[in-house]
Design an enzyme around this catalytic site. Structure first.
Site, PDB file in Angstrom:
ATOM      1  N   LYS A  43       0.841  -1.194   0.000  1.00  0.00           N
ATOM      2  CA  LYS A  43       0.000   0.000   0.000  1.00  0.00           C
ATOM      3  C   LYS A  43       0.874   1.243   0.000  1.00  0.00           C
ATOM      4  CE  LYS A  43      -4.167  -1.874   2.107  1.00  0.00           C
ATOM      5  NZ  LYS A  43      -5.069  -1.861   3.271  1.00  0.00           N
ATOM      6  N   ARG A  96     -18.885  -3.268   8.664  1.00  0.00           N
ATOM      7  CA  ARG A  96     -19.659  -2.049   8.396  1.00  0.00           C
ATOM      8  C   ARG A  96     -20.931  -2.358   7.632  1.00  0.00           C
ATOM      9  NH1 ARG A  96     -14.164   0.680   6.441  1.00  0.00           N
ATOM     10  NH2 ARG A  96     -13.891  -1.508   5.968  1.00  0.00           N
TER      11      ARG A  96
HETATM   12  P1  ADP Z   1      -7.640  -3.137   6.608  1.00  0.00           P
HETATM   13  O1  ADP Z   1      -6.652  -2.409   5.764  1.00  0.00           O
HETATM   14  O2  ADP Z   1      -7.182  -4.459   7.143  1.00  0.00           O
HETATM   15  O3  ADP Z   1      -9.056  -3.173   6.050  1.00  0.00           O
HETATM   16  P2  ADP Z   1      -8.491  -0.987   8.274  1.00  0.00           P
HETATM   17  O4  ADP Z   1      -7.546  -0.114   9.016  1.00  0.00           O
HETATM   18  O5  ADP Z   1      -9.201  -0.383   7.150  1.00  0.00           O
HETATM   19  O6  ADP Z   1      -7.700  -2.286   7.904  1.00  0.00           O
HETATM   20  O7  ADP Z   1      -9.589  -1.586   9.250  1.00  0.00           O
HETATM   21  C1  ADP Z   1      -9.270  -2.404  10.357  1.00  0.00           C
HETATM   22  C2  ADP Z   1     -10.552  -3.010  10.882  1.00  0.00           C
HETATM   23  O8  ADP Z   1     -11.431  -1.969  11.290  1.00  0.00           O
HETATM   24  C3  ADP Z   1     -11.335  -3.826   9.872  1.00  0.00           C
HETATM   25  O9  ADP Z   1     -11.929  -4.923  10.531  1.00  0.00           O
HETATM   26  C4  ADP Z   1     -12.404  -2.895   9.400  1.00  0.00           C
HETATM   27  O10 ADP Z   1     -13.557  -3.609   8.989  1.00  0.00           O
HETATM   28  C5  ADP Z   1     -12.675  -2.134  10.670  1.00  0.00           C
HETATM   29  N1  ADP Z   1     -13.236  -0.824  10.367  1.00  0.00           N
HETATM   30  C6  ADP Z   1     -12.724   0.134   9.588  1.00  0.00           C
HETATM   31  N2  ADP Z   1     -13.538   1.209   9.523  1.00  0.00           N
HETATM   32  C7  ADP Z   1     -14.602   0.906  10.302  1.00  0.00           C
HETATM   33  C8  ADP Z   1     -15.814   1.582  10.636  1.00  0.00           C
HETATM   34  N3  ADP Z   1     -16.113   2.777  10.146  1.00  0.00           N
HETATM   35  N4  ADP Z   1     -16.661   0.960  11.471  1.00  0.00           N
HETATM   36  C9  ADP Z   1     -16.372  -0.271  11.938  1.00  0.00           C
HETATM   37  N5  ADP Z   1     -15.277  -0.974  11.650  1.00  0.00           N
HETATM   38  C10 ADP Z   1     -14.397  -0.393  10.847  1.00  0.00           C
END
Ligand code: ADP
Length: 164
Positions: A43, A96
């Site tokens: 990334k 989500r």
């Molecule tokens: P990845 O790159 O592994 O998707 P993220 O940093 O985007 O990691 O997300 C880590 C975790 O947090 C994942 O399980 C994702 O589904 C959850 N997550 C991200 N944004 C939200 C949100 N707005 N509400 C709930 N869970 C979230």
């Protein structure tokens, strides 16, 4: 009784209020939660792993509540390996919308195959953050849109510094 330790793995580039919502919901379930920041070279991140960890460490005291310890660490490689090394018994992930489910199911089943003793625990996001993702926050902010209330104030300030 053994310690109920979980890891909450993710990119956290950057931490959003959606992530914080999931951490808050995890607090009563575990004795220790390790926020595990993935060092993913594929990334092209806005924040380095060190910056992401530092940001999370500054923000976590705002939500600390009760007995659960919150720890921030970074890792590379397999989530299941990191969880085993840290003697965690659970991997916390946020859901989500239905669109998250298919990917998360595949990851959870693969992680179970790699490390059968570790359970993935899914928590549902609060409705008001159900459309919030780090990527959307970065896109909107970079184009001049407001992300107030969707990311912590400190994150917004650091994003502003990055754009200068
Ligand atoms: P990845 O790159 O592994 O998707 P993220 O940093 O985007 O990691 O997300 C880590 C975790 O947090 C994942 O399980 C994702 O589904 C959850 N997550 C991200 N944004 C939200 C949100 N707005 N509400 C709930 N869970 C979230």
């Amino acid at each position: 009784m053994s310690l109920r330790r979980a890891i909450f793995p993710g990119s956290f580039d950057p931490l959003t209020n959606g992530h914080l919502d999931i951490i808050k919901r995890s607090l009563p379930l575990f004795d220790e939660i390790i926020i595990a920041v993935l060092n993913n070279p594929e990334k092209n991140p806005m924040f380095s792993v060190e910056e992401r960890c530092a940001l999370i460490r500054q923000i976590l005291p705002e939500i600390k509540n009760g007995e659960c310890d919150l720890v921030v660490d970074s890792f590379s490689g397999l989530t299941a390996d990191f969880a085993r090394k840290r003697k965690a018994t659970a991997i916390v992930r946020g859901i989500r919308a239905v669109s998250d489910y298919e990917y998360e199911l595949r990851m959870a089943l693969m992680n179970r195959r790699l490390e059968p003793s570790i359970e993935t625990v899914f928590l549902m996001a609060a409705e008001e953050y159900s459309y919030v993702s780090s990527n959307l926050m970065k896109q909107v902010f970079t184009l001049g849109g407001r992300v107030e209330g969707l990311v912590p104030t400190l994150v917004e300030a650091k994003m502003r510094e990055k754009l200068k």
